[in-house]
Design a protein around this motif. Structure first.
Motif, PDB file in Angstrom:
ATOM      1  N   LYS A  50       0.841  -1.198   0.000  1.00 21.66           N
ATOM      2  CA  LYS A  50       0.000   0.000   0.000  1.00 21.66           C
ATOM      3  C   LYS A  50       0.875   1.246   0.000  1.00 21.66           C
ATOM      4  CE  LYS A  50      -3.575  -2.127   2.862  1.00 21.66           C
ATOM      5  NZ  LYS A  50      -4.300  -2.027   4.140  1.00 21.66           N
ATOM      6  N   SER A  51       0.347   2.304  -0.608  1.00 24.72           N
ATOM      7  CA  SER A  51       1.049   3.587  -0.518  1.00 24.72           C
ATOM      8  C   SER A  51       0.950   4.083   0.927  1.00 24.72           C
ATOM      9  CB  SER A  51       0.403   4.608  -1.456  1.00 24.72           C
ATOM     10  OG  SER A  51      -0.905   4.933  -1.010  1.00 24.72           O
ATOM     11  N   THR A  52       1.779   5.041   1.280  1.00 28.73           N
ATOM     12  CA  THR A  52       1.759   5.592   2.636  1.00 28.73           C
ATOM     13  C   THR A  52       0.394   6.178   2.971  1.00 28.73           C
ATOM     14  OG1 THR A  52       4.107   6.089   2.455  1.00 28.73           O
ATOM     15  CG2 THR A  52       2.889   7.220   4.195  1.00 28.73           C
ATOM     16  N   GLY A  53      -0.162   6.937   2.029  1.00 24.46           N
ATOM     17  CA  GLY A  53      -1.472   7.542   2.260  1.00 24.46           C
ATOM     18  C   GLY A  53      -2.566   6.509   2.428  1.00 24.46           C
ATOM     19  N   GLN A  54      -2.554   5.471   1.592  1.00 22.66           N
ATOM     20  CA  GLN A  54      -3.575   4.423   1.676  1.00 22.66           C
ATOM     21  C   GLN A  54      -3.444   3.653   2.980  1.00 22.66           C
ATOM     22  OE1 GLN A  54      -6.046   3.730  -1.015  1.00 22.66           O
ATOM     23  NE2 GLN A  54      -6.901   3.086   0.928  1.00 22.66           N
ATOM     24  N   SER A  55      -2.213   3.369   3.375  1.00 23.12           N
ATOM     25  CA  SER A  55      -1.978   2.653   4.616  1.00 23.12           C
ATOM     26  C   SER A  55      -2.494   3.449   5.817  1.00 23.12           C
ATOM     27  CB  SER A  55      -0.486   2.362   4.777  1.00 23.12           C
ATOM     28  OG  SER A  55      -0.253   1.659   5.966  1.00 23.12           O
ATOM     29  N   ALA A  56      -2.214   4.744   5.836  1.00 24.71           N
ATOM     30  CA  ALA A  56      -2.674   5.595   6.931  1.00 24.71           C
ATOM     31  C   ALA A  56      -4.200   5.663   6.947  1.00 24.71           C
ATOM     32  CB  ALA A  56      -2.084   6.992   6.797  1.00 24.71           C
ATOM     33  N   PHE A  57      -4.811   5.834   5.780  1.00 27.41           N
ATOM     34  CA  PHE A  57      -6.269   5.911   5.700  1.00 27.41           C
ATOM     35  C   PHE A  57      -6.897   4.604   6.166  1.00 27.41           C
ATOM     36  CE2 PHE A  57     -10.376   5.657   3.613  1.00 27.41           C
ATOM     37  CZ  PHE A  57     -10.915   6.893   3.931  1.00 27.41           C
ATOM     38  N   ASP A  58      -6.346   3.468   5.746  1.00 29.94           N
ATOM     39  CA  ASP A  58      -6.882   2.173   6.149  1.00 29.94           C
ATOM     40  C   ASP A  58      -6.757   1.972   7.656  1.00 29.94           C
ATOM     41  OD1 ASP A  58      -7.497   1.652   3.533  1.00 29.94           O
ATOM     42  OD2 ASP A  58      -5.864   0.204   3.223  1.00 29.94           O
ATOM     43  N   THR A  59      -5.658   2.416   8.231  1.00 27.10           N
ATOM     44  CA  THR A  59      -5.466   2.291   9.675  1.00 27.10           C
ATOM     45  C   THR A  59      -6.525   3.083  10.422  1.00 27.10           C
ATOM     46  OG1 THR A  59      -3.097   1.936   9.426  1.00 27.10           O
ATOM     47  CG2 THR A  59      -3.867   2.684  11.583  1.00 27.10           C
ATOM     48  N   VAL A  60      -6.725   4.316  10.017  1.00 28.32           N
ATOM     49  CA  VAL A  60      -7.727   5.164  10.676  1.00 28.32           C
ATOM     50  C   VAL A  60      -9.128   4.594  10.459  1.00 28.32           C
ATOM     51  CG1 VAL A  60      -8.803   7.440  10.661  1.00 28.32           C
ATOM     52  CG2 VAL A  60      -6.318   7.232  10.585  1.00 28.32           C
ATOM     53  N   SER A  61      -9.425   4.182   9.242  1.00 27.22           N
ATOM     54  CA  SER A  61     -10.747   3.616   8.937  1.00 27.22           C
ATOM     55  C   SER A  61     -10.984   2.332   9.723  1.00 27.22           C
ATOM     56  CB  SER A  61     -10.876   3.314   7.451  1.00 27.22           C
ATOM     57  OG  SER A  61     -10.815   4.490   6.703  1.00 27.22           O
ATOM     58  N   GLY A  62      -9.983   1.500   9.801  1.00 28.65           N
ATOM     59  CA  GLY A  62     -10.109   0.245  10.549  1.00 28.65           C
ATOM     60  C   GLY A  62     -10.334   0.486  12.022  1.00 28.65           C
ATOM     61  N   GLU A  63      -9.630   1.458  12.585  1.00 33.98           N
ATOM     62  CA  GLU A  63      -9.824   1.793  13.992  1.00 33.98           C
ATOM     63  C   GLU A  63     -11.219   2.365  14.209  1.00 33.98           C
ATOM     64  OE1 GLU A  63      -6.559   4.341  14.933  1.00 33.98           O
ATOM     65  OE2 GLU A  63      -5.119   2.691  14.912  1.00 33.98           O
ATOM     66  N   HIS A  64     -11.697   3.178  13.264  1.00 28.17           N
ATOM     67  CA  HIS A  64     -13.042   3.745  13.356  1.00 28.17           C
ATOM     68  C   HIS A  64     -14.088   2.634  13.291  1.00 28.17           C
ATOM     69  CE1 HIS A  64     -16.741   5.634  11.893  1.00 28.17           C
ATOM     70  NE2 HIS A  64     -16.351   6.683  12.587  1.00 28.17           N
ATOM     71  N   ASP A  65     -13.912   1.686  12.365  1.00 31.42           N
ATOM     72  CA  ASP A  65     -14.848   0.564  12.245  1.00 31.42           C
ATOM     73  C   ASP A  65     -14.844  -0.271  13.520  1.00 31.42           C
ATOM     74  OD1 ASP A  65     -15.478   1.379   9.688  1.00 31.42           O
ATOM     75  OD2 ASP A  65     -14.242  -0.144   8.698  1.00 31.42           O
ATOM     76  N   ASP A  66     -13.655  -0.521  14.076  1.00 32.54           N
ATOM     77  CA  ASP A  66     -13.561  -1.287  15.314  1.00 32.54           C
ATOM     78  C   ASP A  66     -14.245  -0.560  16.470  1.00 32.54           C
ATOM     79  OD1 ASP A  66     -12.156  -3.235  13.985  1.00 32.54           O
ATOM     80  OD2 ASP A  66     -10.203  -2.682  14.803  1.00 32.54           O
ATOM     81  N   ALA A  67     -14.090   0.750  16.530  1.00 29.89           N
ATOM     82  CA  ALA A  67     -14.697   1.533  17.607  1.00 29.89           C
ATOM     83  C   ALA A  67     -16.224   1.515  17.502  1.00 29.89           C
ATOM     84  CB  ALA A  67     -14.187   2.968  17.573  1.00 29.89           C
ATOM     85  N   LYS A  68     -16.740   1.539  16.267  1.00 26.40           N
ATOM     86  CA  LYS A  68     -18.199   1.467  16.090  1.00 26.40           C
ATOM     87  C   LYS A  68     -18.715   0.088  16.475  1.00 26.40           C
ATOM     88  CE  LYS A  68     -19.129   2.574  11.908  1.00 26.40           C
ATOM     89  NZ  LYS A  68     -19.607   3.049  10.607  1.00 26.40           N
TER      90      LYS A  68
END
Length: 93
Positions: A50-68
């Motif tokens: 993954k690109s750096t930007g995609q990796s960062a976005f996926d990390t944040v999105s994954g944490e958001h999904d987990d929190a929900k």
């Protein structure tokens, strides 16, 4: 900028900002399908590809999904479970 074959960041932002009441059922279904597909691609693509930007976005999105899914922090979300299932995650949790 998102990686090839992934849902564009700006498109995702537009979908989040626009209320569902202003969308047709077809649009809502399409967003649900493409969002699920993007989360699956996120889970099965190794971080090294993954690109750096995609990796960062996926990390944040994954944490958001987990929190929900787990507001108290217990358990694992869909992203973590999928990565573990395909052997890409840390199986210590």
């Amino acid at each position: 900028m998102s990686d090839y074959s992934r849902k564009d960041f700006t498109e995702q932002a537009k979908e989040k900002i626009t209320p569902d009441t202003q969308k047709s059922y077809t649009q809502q279904a399409g967003e649900q399908f493409s969002g699920t597909t993007d989360r699956l691609k996120s889970a099965i693509t190794p971080e090294t590809q993954k690109s750096t930007g995609q990796s960062a976005f996926d990390t944040v999105s994954g944490e958001h999904d987990d929190a929900k899914t787990h507001p108290q922090g217990e358990g694992k979300g869909l992203l973590k479970k999928t990565k573990d299932a395909v052997g890409l995650g840390n199986k210590t949790n």
